[in-house]
Design a protein around this motif. Sequence first.
Motif, PDB file in Angstrom:
ATOM      1  N   ILE A  16     -61.753  25.477   7.979  1.00 44.57           N
ATOM      2  CA  ILE A  16     -60.568  25.444   7.539  1.00 44.57           C
ATOM      3  C   ILE A  16     -59.464  26.577   8.292  1.00 44.57           C
ATOM      4  O   ILE A  16     -58.522  26.483   8.905  1.00 44.57           O
ATOM      5  CB  ILE A  16     -60.250  25.629   6.120  1.00 44.57           C
ATOM      6  N   GLU A  17     -60.573  27.943   8.498  1.00 48.98           N
ATOM      7  CA  GLU A  17     -59.942  28.891   9.082  1.00 48.98           C
ATOM      8  C   GLU A  17     -60.211  29.203  10.323  1.00 48.98           C
ATOM      9  O   GLU A  17     -59.790  29.864  11.468  1.00 48.98           O
ATOM     10  CB  GLU A  17     -60.464  30.386   8.491  1.00 48.98           C
ATOM     11  N   THR A  18     -61.042  27.949  10.901  1.00 49.55           N
ATOM     12  CA  THR A  18     -61.450  28.130  12.230  1.00 49.55           C
ATOM     13  C   THR A  18     -60.505  27.520  13.517  1.00 49.55           C
ATOM     14  O   THR A  18     -59.673  26.667  13.071  1.00 49.55           O
ATOM     15  CB  THR A  18     -62.897  27.396  12.430  1.00 49.55           C
ATOM     16  N   LYS A  19     -60.484  28.398  14.508  1.00 49.94           N
ATOM     17  CA  LYS A  19     -59.367  27.991  15.210  1.00 49.94           C
ATOM     18  C   LYS A  19     -60.136  27.129  16.882  1.00 49.94           C
ATOM     19  O   LYS A  19     -59.102  26.489  17.263  1.00 49.94           O
ATOM     20  CB  LYS A  19     -58.445  29.124  16.102  1.00 49.94           C
ATOM     21  N   THR A  20     -61.157  27.871  17.210  1.00 51.64           N
ATOM     22  CA  THR A  20     -61.782  27.300  18.150  1.00 51.64           C
ATOM     23  C   THR A  20     -63.399  26.991  18.062  1.00 51.64           C
ATOM     24  O   THR A  20     -64.046  27.786  17.142  1.00 51.64           O
ATOM     25  CB  THR A  20     -61.770  28.093  19.401  1.00 51.64           C
ATOM     26  N   ILE A  21     -63.867  25.836  18.299  1.00 45.93           N
ATOM     27  CA  ILE A  21     -65.353  25.541  18.201  1.00 45.93           C
ATOM     28  C   ILE A  21     -65.860  25.393  19.558  1.00 45.93           C
ATOM     29  O   ILE A  21     -65.212  24.707  20.194  1.00 45.93           O
ATOM     30  CB  ILE A  21     -65.398  24.251  17.467  1.00 45.93           C
ATOM     31  N   THR A  22     -66.951  25.874  19.843  1.00 45.92           N
ATOM     32  CA  THR A  22     -67.430  25.773  21.032  1.00 45.92           C
ATOM     33  C   THR A  22     -68.786  25.164  21.082  1.00 45.92           C
ATOM     34  O   THR A  22     -70.034  25.585  20.148  1.00 45.92           O
ATOM     35  CB  THR A  22     -67.884  27.298  21.784  1.00 45.92           C
TER      36      THR A  22
END
Length: 1000
Positions: A713-719
Motif C-alpha cells: 500500500i505504501e510502495t511506490k516502485t517495485i523492481t
Amino acid sequence: MINNAHSTDIKLKLLKQSVIFFLLIFLCTTIHCSAQNYHKQFDHLKIEDGLSDATVGSILQDANGFMWFGTFKGLNRFDGYQIKKYVYDKGSNKGPNDNMISSLIQDKEGFIWVGYNNKGVSCFDPTLETFQHYQPNESTTSLISNGTVNCLFEDTEQNLWIGTEDGVSVVQKDRTSSIKYINNGQGINGSSVYDIVEDKWNRIWLATNNRKLSMYNKNTKEFSEIEYTDLALEALEDNEKKNLWIFNDTLLYVCSNGGGLAEYNLLSGKYNTFIEENNGPSSNNIRDIIQVDNKLWLANDGAGLDIFDVNTKTFENISNSKVDPQSISSNVIWSLYKDKQENVWLGCYLQGVDKYDPRKNFFSQITNDPCSSSSIPNKPVLSIYNDSQKNLWVGSDWGGLHKMIQDHQFEHYDIDGKVTNKDVYDVVKCIDEDKFGNLIVGTYSEGLRIYQKGNRDYKHIKRNIKDKGLPSNHIWSILTDSKGITWLGTLGGGIGQYDPVSKECKTLELEYITAAQHLVYHIYEDSKSNIWFSTDGGVVIYERDKDQWNYELLKPLIKENHNISYVKSVYEDKLKHMWMATASGLVKYLPESKEFKTLDETDGIAQLPLLNIISDNLGNLIIISKQYISKLRLSDEKIVSFHIPNNSFNYNSAAKNEKGEILVGGTEGITLCNPIFLEENSQRPPVFITGFDIFNEPQLPNDSTSVLSKSVIETKTITLDYWQSVFNFKYCAINFTETDRNQYAYQLEGFDKNWNFVGDRRLASYTNLDPGKYTFKVMASNNHGIWNKEGASIDVIIKGPFWYSNWFRLFAILICLLLFYLLHRVRMMNVKKKFALERIQADREQIKIQNNTLEKELDETKSELTNITISHLHKNQSLQQIKAKLEQMSVNFGSTEKRKIKNLVREIDKESENHSYWDEFEHEFNKSHNNFLERFKHEYPDLSKRELRICAYLRMDLDNQEIGTLMNISIRTVETARYRIRKKIGLEQRKSLSKMINRF
C-alpha cells in the motif's frame, strides 16, 4: 463541580451558541424523522466470514479506510471483501503481543496502537507491517507500569494517554518517554482508568473506578474531581467499564456497568441521570457509546442497542430477533464505532460484528412472523393494491387475499371474502376495483373472484366449456379505466373485458400478430385514455380516439433485439413520455415524434429483466427488477440502484401508498421504501493496491525473500529481475455499502493500450513482460457507479538480463563487426585462394613441365655423377690392388728396390687422390643435389673439406668401404671422420648420420 476559570460572559456566549445549535438539530431531526422510523437492518460479519474470533471488544477505522477489529484471538483488518488476520506469535514482531485485545487507536502519525488485557501495548507500523511491543515494568523509562490496558486516547498535542488498571500513562509526542499519574492523592481519583476524552476547553476527562470523574486541566496541569450523577453507585462494579462521549461540544455523557446513562453539561455543570427503572435505557449496564447524527447509540450488555434522542430524552431499543436474520446478532454488545461513510459497526460478544448502513436502511420489510397469526403469511406476494377507501390489499401465492389493518398486521380472507384464520390455498395474481368500487381479484387457474362493496357478497366467474366469455382462467392483470371499463389480461387467452353491470366477461376477438401477445402481464391507461397491454410479443395498444388496435409499435426494435418483445410493465411520466420495462432494459417512447430510446445495463440499470415501473411523488420513475429497486431521475435520466438481498420481486406487484411510499411484493413478503431517500452514494471510494504476488507467492515486507521492503500500500516502485515474469496485483476500493457492486478498471502503462474494465474482479495478472519501466494503475467506482479516477498506482521496473546491458550490447556490436570483418576476410581469402589456386594450377603445370625437364637433366646429371664416381672407384680399387701387390713384393727386395717401390706407391696414392676428379665430382654433385655441399658447409662451417666429401658420399648412400676406397683412406679413418662429423653437427648418438644428411 466545574472550576471558576471561565468568565460568566463566556458561558452566556456559549449557551447562546448551543441554543442556536440545538434549534438546527431539531430542524434536521424533523426532516429525517420519517427515514429513521424504518426498521433498522444489520449486515453480519462472523467467524465463517474470516473473523479470528466471535467476540469483538474494540473497533477502529484507519486513515486509509480499512476497518480493524480487536478480538480475543488477535487483530483483524477488513477491506469490505476479506479479513486479514494478525495473531500472536511468540517472539515475533509480525503479530500482536497478545491475542486478548482491549483497545485500538491510530495516532496522527499513522501508527496503530493496540492495548491488551494483560500484556501492555504494541505499536503497529502499517508501512512495515510490524509491531513494536511495550511491556509493563517498574522502570521509570517504561511507557506503562501495568499490563492491563483499558483505553487509548490521543489529545490535541498528540500525547498518547494509556488508561490502565494502575492509573494512566501520558506518552509524549516523540513516544520515547511518558508521565505516569496514579491514585496517590495528587493524581487521578481512582486506580483504574476506563475511558478518556478531551473537551474544547483543553480539559482531559477520565472515567475511573471512582464514583466521580477525574478531570485534568492542561492549562493548570492539575487534577480535580467532578460529580456527574445523583446515583449512589456504591458497589465497585457499578463504577467499572465507564465510557465517555462529548456531544456537540457541550454535553458530556457517561455510561457505566450499573449507572445507566448520565448527562453532564460542560457549560453549567448541571447533570441528569437516566436509568432503566425510570423510563431510561433498556439496561443500566452500558458498555459503549457513540454519536450518530444527533442521537446517541448505546451498547447494552444484555439488552441490545438503545438509541437515545438527546432532544426528547427518549430511548428506542433495538434487540435481536430470532425470526429476523437482519436484526442485530446479539443483545450483548461490547463496542460501537461510526466510520467515515456513516456506517455504524457493532462489536458483539460471541457473535462477531454487525454493520448498520444508513444507505440501505431506507428499506423495511413486511414479512411473516411465525409468532403472530396476523402477520402476512409465509408466501410470495404476487399483487398489491390500494383501493378507493385507502385500504391496502395483498395477494399471495397459495396464500389467498389479505388486507392490512395496521402496520405489519393483516386480516386474512377466504375465497368467499370472509375473514378467516385458516390457510387459504388460492393464488391471487392481481387486484382492482370496478367502477362501482367492488373488489375484483384475478387468480391463477380459478378465474375471477368479485367481492361486492359493502356486504362483500361473493361472485365467482370461471371459464368452462359451455361459457367461453372469460378468455382464460389465468387472470394476470386487471385495470378499470377512466371510462369505467374493466380490462382483463390473461395468461394465454389474450385480452378480455368484465361488465360490472351484467357481471359477465367477454373475450375480445383481436388480430394478434403473434401467439406471444396472448400472454398479458400488465395493463396501463395513459393520459389520452389509450390502453397499453404488456405482453411477451411487445405492447398491444387500444387507441381510443381512433377506436383501433396497434400491435406493432415495438416491431422495429424487436427485429434488432428480440428481448425487447418481453414487456412486463408500461408507465407514462409527467412529461407524457411512455416507458416500457422489458427483458432488455427500458424503452422510452415519445408519442409526438414517434422516437424511441433504449436504456440498458450500460446506462446504469442494475439487473435484467425489468419487472415493474411506478413513479414517486416527484415524478421520478421507480424501476423494479428481481433484486433491485432503482430510481430514474427524469431531469437527466440518471439511474440509482439499490440491492435488496432479502427479497426476490415479482412482476405486477408494486404500488404506492398515500404516504408516497413504494411497496414491492416478492418471495419474502413486501419491501417498503420512501423513494425520497433513495439518493446516490456520492462518495468516491479510496482505492488501494493491497497485494502483490510473484508466481502466486505473496510478497510481504517482513519476508527476507520478498521484493517489497514495506507494505505494498505504501510502495511506490517495485523492481523485478527478468526471470520474475509472472506476477499479480490485488486491489480493492473501500466502500462498505453494497461492496460487491464496486466496479474496477486497471491499466499497465507501457503494455496495455487501454483501460481494462473488469467488473468486480480484484486481480490483475501479467506474464513475460519485456524489461523496462511500467506503471500499474487501478481505479474503482462505488455501488452507484461514482468513480475514483485518480485511484492508485505503482511503478514496476523489470531489469533486463546481462545481455540487455549497454556494455553487453556494445560488446555484441563489436563481435558482430569482428565477425563481419572476419567473414569478409575469409571471403576475400577464398577469392584470393581461388585465384591463387588457379594461378598455382597454372604454375604447377608450368612447374610440372619444368620438373620433367629438370628430372631429365637431373637424371642425366646423376647418371653422369654415378658414372664418374664408379669410374673413380674402380680406378682406385685397381690402384689399391697394385699398391697392395707392390707392398707385398717389397718384402723380398733390397733397400734400393724397396725405396723405388715406396716412391711408386706414393705416385699411386697421388693418382688415387686425383683432385681434378673431385672438382668435377663436386660440380656435378651440387647440380644434382641442390647445392648440398654449399648449403651444408654454410650450415656447419666447422666441417673440413674431407668431411664434406664424406658427407657427399653418404648422401649417395655409399658405405665406409666404398668411401675409403674413393678417398684412398682406411675404413678406420672413415669411421673416425664420421664420428667427428657427428660431433661438429651436434647429432645425437642414437640418430643416423646418413638419414640426417639425406633429409638435409
